[in-house]
Design an enzyme around this catalytic site. Structure first.
Site, PDB file in Angstrom:
ATOM      1  N   LYS A  77       0.994  -1.180   0.053  1.00 45.73           N
ATOM      2  CA  LYS A  77       0.019   0.033  -0.039  1.00 45.73           C
ATOM      3  C   LYS A  77       0.857   1.067   0.101  1.00 45.73           C
ATOM      4  O   LYS A  77       1.853   1.318   0.681  1.00 45.73           O
ATOM      5  CB  LYS A  77      -0.772   0.035   1.358  1.00 45.73           C
ATOM      6  CG  LYS A  77      -1.865   1.296   1.634  1.00 45.73           C
ATOM      7  CD  LYS A  77      -3.125   0.871   1.031  1.00 45.73           C
ATOM      8  CE  LYS A  77      -4.105   2.086   1.047  1.00 45.73           C
ATOM      9  NZ  LYS A  77      -3.726   2.839  -0.065  1.00 45.73           N
ATOM     10  N   LYS A 101       5.655   2.323   8.446  1.00 41.89           N
ATOM     11  CA  LYS A 101       4.491   3.002   8.779  1.00 41.89           C
ATOM     12  C   LYS A 101       3.312   2.004   9.191  1.00 41.89           C
ATOM     13  O   LYS A 101       2.700   2.108  10.075  1.00 41.89           O
ATOM     14  CB  LYS A 101       4.006   3.919   7.800  1.00 41.89           C
ATOM     15  CG  LYS A 101       4.858   5.196   7.841  1.00 41.89           C
ATOM     16  CD  LYS A 101       3.969   6.145   6.832  1.00 41.89           C
ATOM     17  CE  LYS A 101       4.969   7.008   6.024  1.00 41.89           C
ATOM     18  NZ  LYS A 101       4.773   8.387   5.273  1.00 41.89           N
ATOM     19  N   LYS A 113       4.776   2.084  -3.348  1.00 41.85           N
ATOM     20  CA  LYS A 113       4.948   3.477  -3.557  1.00 41.85           C
ATOM     21  C   LYS A 113       4.891   3.494  -5.115  1.00 41.85           C
ATOM     22  O   LYS A 113       5.758   2.912  -5.823  1.00 41.85           O
ATOM     23  CB  LYS A 113       6.145   4.152  -2.978  1.00 41.85           C
ATOM     24  CG  LYS A 113       5.977   5.483  -2.798  1.00 41.85           C
ATOM     25  CD  LYS A 113       4.940   6.121  -1.746  1.00 41.85           C
ATOM     26  CE  LYS A 113       4.770   7.540  -1.569  1.00 41.85           C
ATOM     27  NZ  LYS A 113       4.088   7.885  -0.303  1.00 41.85           N
ATOM     28  N   THR A 197      -3.836  12.893   7.329  1.00 45.14           N
ATOM     29  CA  THR A 197      -2.437  12.961   7.773  1.00 45.14           C
ATOM     30  C   THR A 197      -2.044  14.070   8.709  1.00 45.14           C
ATOM     31  O   THR A 197      -1.710  13.889   9.865  1.00 45.14           O
ATOM     32  CB  THR A 197      -1.570  13.434   6.584  1.00 45.14           C
ATOM     33  OG1 THR A 197      -1.596  12.401   5.532  1.00 45.14           O
ATOM     34  CG2 THR A 197      -0.260  13.684   6.824  1.00 45.14           C
ATOM     35  N   ASN A 228      -1.138  20.337   1.811  1.00 42.46           N
ATOM     36  CA  ASN A 228      -2.192  19.602   2.475  1.00 42.46           C
ATOM     37  C   ASN A 228      -1.818  19.242   3.957  1.00 42.46           C
ATOM     38  O   ASN A 228      -2.658  19.470   4.744  1.00 42.46           O
ATOM     39  CB  ASN A 228      -2.203  18.102   1.799  1.00 42.46           C
ATOM     40  CG  ASN A 228      -3.217  17.153   2.395  1.00 42.46           C
ATOM     41  OD1 ASN A 228      -2.848  16.563   3.315  1.00 42.46           O
ATOM     42  ND2 ASN A 228      -4.451  17.188   1.979  1.00 42.46           N
ATOM     43  N   SER A 355      -6.599   5.590   5.013  1.00 42.82           N
ATOM     44  CA  SER A 355      -6.532   5.017   3.582  1.00 42.82           C
ATOM     45  C   SER A 355      -7.053   3.522   3.883  1.00 42.82           C
ATOM     46  O   SER A 355      -7.646   2.875   2.909  1.00 42.82           O
ATOM     47  CB  SER A 355      -5.121   4.976   2.811  1.00 42.82           C
ATOM     48  OG  SER A 355      -5.189   6.095   2.065  1.00 42.82           O
TER      49      SER A 355
HETATM   50  P1  NAD Z   1       1.668  19.861  -1.009  1.00 39.85           P
HETATM   51  O1  NAD Z   1       2.306  19.535  -2.181  1.00 39.85           O
HETATM   52  O2  NAD Z   1       0.197  19.802  -0.578  1.00 39.85           O
HETATM   53  O3  NAD Z   1       2.521  21.057  -0.204  1.00 39.85           O
HETATM   54  C1  NAD Z   1       3.772  21.141  -0.075  1.00 39.85           C
HETATM   55  C2  NAD Z   1       4.124  22.315   0.491  1.00 39.85           C
HETATM   56  O4  NAD Z   1       5.542  22.610   0.802  1.00 39.85           O
HETATM   57  C3  NAD Z   1       3.708  23.715  -0.007  1.00 39.85           C
HETATM   58  O5  NAD Z   1       3.077  24.731   0.680  1.00 39.85           O
HETATM   59  C4  NAD Z   1       4.841  24.374  -0.789  1.00 39.85           C
HETATM   60  O6  NAD Z   1       4.854  25.667  -1.515  1.00 39.85           O
HETATM   61  C5  NAD Z   1       5.861  23.992   0.210  1.00 39.85           C
HETATM   62  N1  NAD Z   1       7.277  23.849  -0.394  1.00 39.85           N
HETATM   63  C6  NAD Z   1       7.689  23.519  -1.739  1.00 39.85           C
HETATM   64  N2  NAD Z   1       8.975  23.503  -1.852  1.00 39.85           N
HETATM   65  C7  NAD Z   1       9.467  23.997  -0.579  1.00 39.85           C
HETATM   66  C8  NAD Z   1      10.668  24.530  -0.107  1.00 39.85           C
HETATM   67  N3  NAD Z   1      11.916  24.774  -1.049  1.00 39.85           N
HETATM   68  N4  NAD Z   1      10.846  25.044   1.052  1.00 39.85           N
HETATM   69  C9  NAD Z   1       9.606  25.433   1.871  1.00 39.85           C
HETATM   70  N5  NAD Z   1       8.437  24.926   1.428  1.00 39.85           N
HETATM   71  C10 NAD Z   1       8.354  24.226   0.421  1.00 39.85           C
HETATM   72  O7  NAD Z   1       2.443  18.428  -0.127  1.00 39.85           O
HETATM   73  P2  NAD Z   1       1.873  17.667   0.959  1.00 39.85           P
HETATM   74  O8  NAD Z   1       0.792  16.548   0.737  1.00 39.85           O
HETATM   75  O9  NAD Z   1       1.467  18.540   1.958  1.00 39.85           O
HETATM   76  O10 NAD Z   1       3.198  16.692   1.762  1.00 39.85           O
HETATM   77  C11 NAD Z   1       4.271  17.720   2.187  1.00 39.85           C
HETATM   78  C12 NAD Z   1       4.932  16.609   2.934  1.00 39.85           C
HETATM   79  O11 NAD Z   1       4.239  15.588   3.797  1.00 39.85           O
HETATM   80  C13 NAD Z   1       5.636  15.598   2.019  1.00 39.85           C
HETATM   81  O12 NAD Z   1       7.074  15.215   2.462  1.00 39.85           O
HETATM   82  C14 NAD Z   1       4.934  14.263   2.158  1.00 39.85           C
HETATM   83  O13 NAD Z   1       5.667  13.188   1.499  1.00 39.85           O
HETATM   84  C15 NAD Z   1       4.434  14.284   3.301  1.00 39.85           C
HETATM   85  N6  NAD Z   1       3.198  13.591   3.470  1.00 39.85           N
HETATM   86  C16 NAD Z   1       2.156  13.884   3.058  1.00 39.85           C
HETATM   87  C17 NAD Z   1       1.038  13.020   3.193  1.00 39.85           C
HETATM   88  C18 NAD Z   1      -0.171  13.560   2.858  1.00 39.85           C
HETATM   89  O14 NAD Z   1      -1.553  12.791   3.052  1.00 39.85           O
HETATM   90  N7  NAD Z   1      -0.541  14.788   2.205  1.00 39.85           N
HETATM   91  C19 NAD Z   1       1.101  11.969   3.802  1.00 39.85           C
HETATM   92  C20 NAD Z   1       2.180  11.506   4.070  1.00 39.85           C
HETATM   93  C21 NAD Z   1       3.633  12.263   4.197  1.00 39.85           C
END
Ligand code: NAD
Length: 421
Positions: A77, A101, A113, A197, A228, A355
């Site tokens: 997953k 996880k 993934k 998350t 997000n 999920s």
């Molecule tokens: P997203 O694309 O919704 O948001 C990313 C954010 O990071 C945005 O605000 C963007 O402007 C910012 N960003 C991009 N480049 C940057 C930089 N150089 N410096 C500072 N900020 C920067 O992504 P997300 O879904 O919120 O995911 C963020 C992290 O959380 C990732 O590492 C992702 O793997 C992890 N994550 C997310 C989820 C989920 O369900 N959304 C689940 C597990 C892990």
């Protein structure tokens, strides 16, 4: 005795870093080299080339991957990432983190993934739909509700999941909501998935604050990233009375020791999590991370906390909402400074837990209320946090190593019972 990795800790890429912590965790549990050999790489990695007719009539061929780390416990997953920097190494490492996880949260899954090298911000809706459907056709033989269940990740959303579910259902010739999670509600999505998350990060932040003797109400929080994960988290912690003193996006950071107006920022952010462009008094992301706060939450990218800035981090707790934000050397420095680290594999597990709930509901054809989802998420994450925290205390090790020990145990045992090792 498991062989040691030679390369220096700070220079390791995400895959090497993951392998190193896995090696240390297995060594602590006294497993043989064969256990490490089994889990140091995914069991399967499929590379695909996807031709897509672009809006201007030309054909562009995209490269995609699907990694399946280990399916001893159950189907694999994990999300699908659309990003120009996706690499084989990254997809492999991400699939391994998913296994850990799922192990920590005690879900009946192994990790998987996927990723496609593309920049979705430059593509039209039609191009994205053709790419999403093409990817599913390319990987359809190795995925499915009882084999490998994808989900959203960076730059993929419920619309993309809907196209992918529709394509898979057409190929199999039956409706297959359990093939993919993160779907829109009307197609069998779960209530609470979108903010799951951040909800999970909020739950572990509360638990970490408790053991660190910090009151969330009135505490100072800095969040890097306002997408997000980061934006929902800012809202949840703000609503619990925390002062969000800093946030950032790809273009800069905002910091106010008196606390930012989170509702204003939420109302004005765009769908890619950008909001700082509206302000002139911004600071850099680098400056933000070392500002004064109680709780620091990287929620954007990998490799943000390194030997360079770790000695100057002022937070008492580091909550890794992002995947892989801290290098191994930086982890050591922070642990020496007495900073409590809640590692990514625990901190952001809320997404995969909800999920899993979505998949269970699809399989049953019976849907839960928001309260049921929320209560079950809270129960699982509180137990997960305590298991990792207790393991860390009992063995006098940092929370990352403890999380890997907890997360790998079931997978190794299942592999032994199956006779693989
Ligand atoms: P997203 O694309 O919704 O948001 C990313 C954010 O990071 C945005 O605000 C963007 O402007 C910012 N960003 C991009 N480049 C940057 C930089 N150089 N410096 C500072 N900020 C920067 O992504 P997300 O879904 O919120 O995911 C963020 C992290 O959380 C990732 O590492 C992702 O793997 C992890 N994550 C997310 C989820 C989920 O369900 N959304 C689940 C597990 C892990």
């Amino acid at each position: 005795m498991i062989k040691e990795k030679e390369s220096s800790k700070e220079q390791m890429n995400v895959l090497e870093r993951t392998q190193e912590v896995i090696r240390l965790a297995l060594e602590r549990m006294h497993y043989k080299q064969e256990a490490y050999d089994l889990v140091k790489e995914p069991l399967r990695l499929l590379t695909v080339r996807i031709p897509v007719r672009m809006d201007d009539g030309s054909v562009k061929v995209f490269t995609g991957y699907r990694a399946q780390h280990n399916d001893a416990v159950g189907p694999t997953k994990g999300g699908i990432r659309f990003h120009q920097d996706v690499t084989e190494e990254e997809v492999k490492a991400l699939s391994m983190w998913m296994s850990i996880k799922c192990g920590i949260a005690d879900l009946p899954y192994g990790g998987g993934k996927g990723g496609i090298q593309c920049d979705p911000r430059t593509m039209s809706f039609g191009e994205l739909e053709r790419l999403s459907r093409g990817y599913v056709r390319a990987i359809s033989q190795i995925v499915g509700p009882t084999k490998d269940i994808p989900a959203p990740d960076v730059f993929t959303n419920s619309q993309i999941m809907a196209w992918m579910m529709d394509e898979y259902s057409r190929i199999r010739e039956f409706d297959s909501p359990g093939f993919i999670t993160g779907k829109p509600l009307v197609l069998g999505g779960s209530v609470g998935r979108e903010s799951s998350t951040a909800k999970g990060v909020t739950i572990v932040t509360r638990e970490a604050a408790k053991v660190a003797g910090i009151n969330i109400e009135g505490s100072k929080v800095i969040i890097q990233g306002f997408g997000n994960a980061g934006s929902f988290l800012a809202k949840f912690l703000y609503d619990e009375g925390a002062k969000i003193v800093g946030i950032s996006d790809a273009y800069g950071a905002l910091y106010d020791p008196e606390g930012l107006d989170i509702n204003y920022l939420l109302d004005n952010r765009d769908s890619f999590g950008t909001v700082t462009k509206l302000f002139s008094n911004t600071i850099t992301n680098k400056e933000l991370l070392i500002k004064s706060c109680d709780i620091l939450v990287p929620a954007a990218l990998e490799n943000q906390i390194t030997v360079e800035n770790a000695p100057r981090i002022q937070a008492k707790i580091l909550i890794e909402a992002a995947n892989g934000p801290t290098t191994l050397k930086a982890t050591e420095i922070l642990a020496q400074k007495g900073i409590l680290i809640v590692p990514d594999v625990l901190a952001n597990a809320g997404g995969v837990i909800v999920s899993y709930f979505e998949w269970v509901q699809n399989n049953q054809g019976f849907y839960w209320t928001e309260e049921e989802v929320s209560n079950r998420l809270e129960r699982i994450l509180k137990t997960s946090f305590l298991n990792v925290y207790d393991t860390s205390r009992k063995n006098d090790i940092d929370m990352r190593l403890a999380a890997y020990i907890v997360g790998l145990k079931k997978m190794i045992e299942a592999s032994q019972f199956r006779g693989w090792i």
